[in-house]
Design a protein around this motif. Structure first.
Motif, PDB file in Angstrom:
ATOM      1  N   GLN A 141       0.999  -0.784   0.038  1.00 41.23           N
ATOM      2  CA  GLN A 141      -0.107   0.346   0.075  1.00 41.23           C
ATOM      3  C   GLN A 141       0.564   1.472   0.399  1.00 41.23           C
ATOM      4  O   GLN A 141       0.578   2.325  -0.864  1.00 41.23           O
ATOM      5  CB  GLN A 141      -0.709   0.572   1.406  1.00 41.23           C
ATOM      6  CG  GLN A 141      -1.775   0.905   1.048  1.00 41.23           C
ATOM      7  CD  GLN A 141      -2.417   1.127   2.713  1.00 41.23           C
ATOM      8  OE1 GLN A 141      -3.022   0.520   3.357  1.00 41.23           O
ATOM      9  NE2 GLN A 141      -3.598   2.373   2.896  1.00 41.23           N
ATOM     10  N   LEU A 142       1.760   0.915   1.217  1.00 41.30           N
ATOM     11  CA  LEU A 142       2.608   2.738   0.943  1.00 41.30           C
ATOM     12  C   LEU A 142       3.495   2.461  -0.647  1.00 41.30           C
ATOM     13  O   LEU A 142       3.483   3.581  -0.878  1.00 41.30           O
ATOM     14  CB  LEU A 142       3.625   2.347   1.904  1.00 41.30           C
ATOM     15  CG  LEU A 142       4.974   3.566   2.057  1.00 41.30           C
ATOM     16  CD1 LEU A 142       4.211   4.488   2.506  1.00 41.30           C
ATOM     17  CD2 LEU A 142       5.967   3.334   3.065  1.00 41.30           C
ATOM     18  N   GLU A 144       2.949   1.445  -3.306  1.00 45.34           N
ATOM     19  CA  GLU A 144       1.539   2.487  -4.373  1.00 45.34           C
ATOM     20  C   GLU A 144       1.018   3.833  -4.235  1.00 45.34           C
ATOM     21  O   GLU A 144       1.039   4.418  -5.161  1.00 45.34           O
ATOM     22  CB  GLU A 144       0.511   1.288  -4.787  1.00 45.34           C
ATOM     23  CG  GLU A 144       0.577   0.241  -5.253  1.00 45.34           C
ATOM     24  CD  GLU A 144       1.063  -0.529  -6.786  1.00 45.34           C
ATOM     25  OE1 GLU A 144       0.506   0.365  -7.071  1.00 45.34           O
ATOM     26  OE2 GLU A 144       2.148  -1.301  -6.550  1.00 45.34           O
ATOM     27  N   THR A 145       1.458   4.147  -2.806  1.00 44.77           N
ATOM     28  CA  THR A 145       0.997   5.032  -2.610  1.00 44.77           C
ATOM     29  C   THR A 145       1.570   6.774  -2.721  1.00 44.77           C
ATOM     30  O   THR A 145       1.569   7.488  -2.436  1.00 44.77           O
ATOM     31  CB  THR A 145      -0.271   5.429  -1.432  1.00 44.77           C
ATOM     32  OG1 THR A 145       0.598   4.842  -0.423  1.00 44.77           O
ATOM     33  CG2 THR A 145      -1.306   4.387  -1.971  1.00 44.77           C
ATOM     34  N   HIS A 147       4.303   9.686  -3.232  1.00 45.73           N
ATOM     35  CA  HIS A 147       3.922  10.138  -4.474  1.00 45.73           C
ATOM     36  C   HIS A 147       5.841  10.345  -5.032  1.00 45.73           C
ATOM     37  O   HIS A 147       5.700  11.267  -6.391  1.00 45.73           O
ATOM     38  CB  HIS A 147       4.276  11.581  -3.886  1.00 45.73           C
ATOM     39  CG  HIS A 147       2.650  11.698  -3.701  1.00 45.73           C
ATOM     40  ND1 HIS A 147       1.157  11.920  -4.099  1.00 45.73           N
ATOM     41  CD2 HIS A 147       1.752  11.756  -2.291  1.00 45.73           C
ATOM     42  CE1 HIS A 147       0.275  11.766  -3.605  1.00 45.73           C
ATOM     43  NE2 HIS A 147       0.402  11.727  -2.463  1.00 45.73           N
ATOM     44  N   ASN A 163       6.773   1.811  -9.170  1.00 53.57           N
ATOM     45  CA  ASN A 163       5.081   2.489  -8.670  1.00 53.57           C
ATOM     46  C   ASN A 163       4.851   3.309  -9.589  1.00 53.57           C
ATOM     47  O   ASN A 163       5.240   4.113 -10.635  1.00 53.57           O
ATOM     48  CB  ASN A 163       5.697   3.496  -7.052  1.00 53.57           C
ATOM     49  CG  ASN A 163       6.422   4.349  -6.823  1.00 53.57           C
ATOM     50  OD1 ASN A 163       6.647   4.478  -8.264  1.00 53.57           O
ATOM     51  ND2 ASN A 163       6.036   4.887  -5.672  1.00 53.57           N
TER      52      ASN A 163
END
Length: 187
Positions: A141-142, A144-145, A147, A163
């Motif tokens: 999750q980290l 993929e999210t 920036h 990512n």
């Protein structure tokens, strides 16, 4: 008289051996069990009893369905013919006990209990890998999210993963397109 004395000694040796074996099995942190093909529990270790939240003495003779909500009996029945044929199965299972909320993940090894050449039961060893699975999910999750652009590559520069932020930064339409590139050629 002498024969009776030897019989008592033999009984004591067998009884002590069983006690040592039981202590060995219960000292293992992994779940161990044996059940018939229809799900009747034949033997378990203390770790199984702890997860089931039931007294150890209440488990033998019960059906797994009364303790385990998921996987369901229907799921087990679908997998049973292949298991009986191969006499072995290994993999990760999500297990949900009836007395607890939420599921736990176990790395399981199941082997057929064979009698007269026929599979009559299953013995299992299961290691709880819930923490590892949850950590992996949080990392994904980290990843993929974020920036910031992040990637993994081999020492030779072959991209293994990237990512979404990196895909966008480098102007690619999708990750698969980017993964065709060599990281050494991108800079």
């Amino acid at each position: 008289q002498d024969r009776l004395l030897r019989l008592e000694e033999l009984f004591h040796v067998v009884s002590r051996s069983q006690q040592v074996y039981r202590e060995l099995i219960d000292s293992i942190d992994d779940v161990m069990f044996s059940a018939s093909l229809d799900g009747e529990i034949r033997a378990v270790n203390q770790r199984f009893a702890e997860l089931a939240e039931l007294p150890f003495s209440d488990l033998v003779g019960r059906n797994l369905e009364t303790i385990i909500e998921e996987p369901t009996r229907e799921m087990a029945d679908r997998a049973l013919p292949r298991f009986v044929e191969r006499r072995f199965w290994q993999g990760i299972l999500r297990i949900r006990m009836r007395k607890t909320s939420g599921g736990r993940y176990f790395d399981c090894t199941l082997r057929g209990v064979v009698k007269d050449g026929k599979v009559v039961g299953v013995s299992g060893l299961a290691r709880d890998v819930t923490y590892e699975r949850e950590s992996e999910a949080r990392f994904t999750q980290l990843f993929e999210t974020l920036h910031e652009g992040v990637y993994f590559s081999t020492p030779e520069g072959r991209l293994l993963d990237a990512n979404p932020a990196l895909v966008g930064m480098l102007g690619y339409e999708n990750k698969d397109e980017l993964l065709q590139e060599n990281v050494n050629e991108l800079y």
